[in-house]
Design a protein around this motif. Sequence first.
Motif, mmCIF file in Angstrom:
data_model
loop_
_atom_site.group_PDB
_atom_site.id
_atom_site.type_symbol
_atom_site.label_atom_id
_atom_site.label_comp_id
_atom_site.label_asym_id
_atom_site.label_seq_id
_atom_site.Cartn_x
_atom_site.Cartn_y
_atom_site.Cartn_z
ATOM 1 N N HIS A 182 0.821 -1.206 0.000
ATOM 2 C CA HIS A 182 0.000 0.000 0.000
ATOM 3 C C HIS A 182 0.852 1.251 0.000
ATOM 4 O O HIS A 182 0.536 2.238 -0.679
ATOM 5 N N GLU A 183 1.955 1.235 0.751
ATOM 6 C CA GLU A 183 2.773 2.439 0.904
ATOM 7 C C GLU A 183 3.621 2.741 -0.323
ATOM 8 O O GLU A 183 3.755 3.895 -0.717
ATOM 9 N N TYR A 184 4.226 1.721 -0.922
ATOM 10 C CA TYR A 184 5.103 2.013 -2.062
ATOM 11 C C TYR A 184 5.049 0.957 -3.171
ATOM 12 O O TYR A 184 5.903 0.931 -4.060
ATOM 13 N N GLY A 185 4.029 0.089 -3.138
ATOM 14 C CA GLY A 185 3.819 -0.839 -4.236
ATOM 15 C C GLY A 185 4.678 -2.077 -4.218
ATOM 16 O O GLY A 185 4.915 -2.685 -5.269
ATOM 17 N N LEU A 186 5.137 -2.520 -3.065
ATOM 18 C CA LEU A 186 5.954 -3.726 -2.978
ATOM 19 C C LEU A 186 5.189 -4.932 -3.533
ATOM 20 O O LEU A 186 4.059 -5.201 -3.131
ATOM 21 N N ASP A 187 5.818 -5.651 -4.445
ATOM 22 C CA ASP A 187 5.247 -6.869 -5.028
ATOM 23 C C ASP A 187 6.309 -7.959 -4.898
ATOM 24 O O ASP A 187 7.249 -8.024 -5.696
ATOM 25 N N TRP A 188 6.170 -8.822 -3.900
ATOM 26 C CA TRP A 188 7.206 -9.796 -3.598
ATOM 27 C C TRP A 188 7.368 -10.842 -4.698
ATOM 28 O O TRP A 188 8.463 -11.342 -4.929
#
Length: 337
Positions: A53-59
């Motif tokens: 949500h904060e910076y678009g992290l997509d693991w």
Amino acid sequence: MKKLLFPLIALLTLTLPAACVSEEEYPNTPQGNLEALWRIIDEHYCFFDYKQHEYGLDWDSIYTIYNVRATAGMGRDQLFEVLTDMLAELRDGHVNLSTAFDYGRYWNWHEGYPANFSDTLQRRYLGTDYRIAAGMRYRILDDNIGYIYYGSFSNGIGEGNLDEVIRHFAFCRGLIIDIRGNGGGNLTYAEKFAARFCHEKTLVGYMQHKNGKDHNDFSTMREQYLEPSSNLRWQKNAVVLTNRQVFSAANEFVKYMKCFPQVKIVGDHTGGGAGLPFTATLPNGWVVRFSACPMYDRNRQHTEFGIAPDYPVGLTDEDLRRGEDTLIEFARKLLVE
């Protein structure tokens, strides 16, 4: 003093793991170590949704990017660089990779921000005749304001130390608690100190435990309470000074102190670090530490990326030239208003 609801929190430090997890076996190859590391984080890390949500992290995308970099025959230094780069995508100062030759770390939570602290200026305020009580340095300033510097919660302090410090400041008009540069340590000391400003059982936050392998597998939120110390307590107004290097247990200390009406936070946004760290071992013996149990403030909001001060104040160049600490001077005025 009664401890917080979750005793394991006392192990929240920058240097010590809180617990460990066991993992399935992977081959000791560059690809096997990357697979093991990615899977450990995927199943146990606690801030995926928040950071998406904060910076678009997509693991999943991170795996695709770094998987092709782990090639057969690469040396240990190259593998270390790939794995630490992958972990840095989490933007978490509690995520580290420990080896016999290096320590992978993410310090951008404070690097690139103003220090808002000067050793030279602090020596001017402390002088040479300041007192020392375990991890604290303290003295009475010339306007009858008490000043305490506590630079690390790795430096222990006892109830007797705190009694002596509070007794020394008994006739002061107010108290400044300077924790700038405090990167954390043992949360027991932060809790013990904060209890000296607590006058009734106070809800200070919440905590969850990771209880499954999916990103959203958590226990229900459980309350964190702080109870008043049974020893001497500070009854007057106080100010806590912060900067970006305030992290981990020190970040939690700020969280507690914001719950007390007689305490104000002055300075910069803290660095954060609100996850209880666990550890796991890779096939090659390297140890990864990561945030596994999230903690929240009393409004159920994340403090992983830090806590905003009540009064944002930065150290100015003009004051630095004059030999004055902008934050200390602001706090002194606030305490005598």
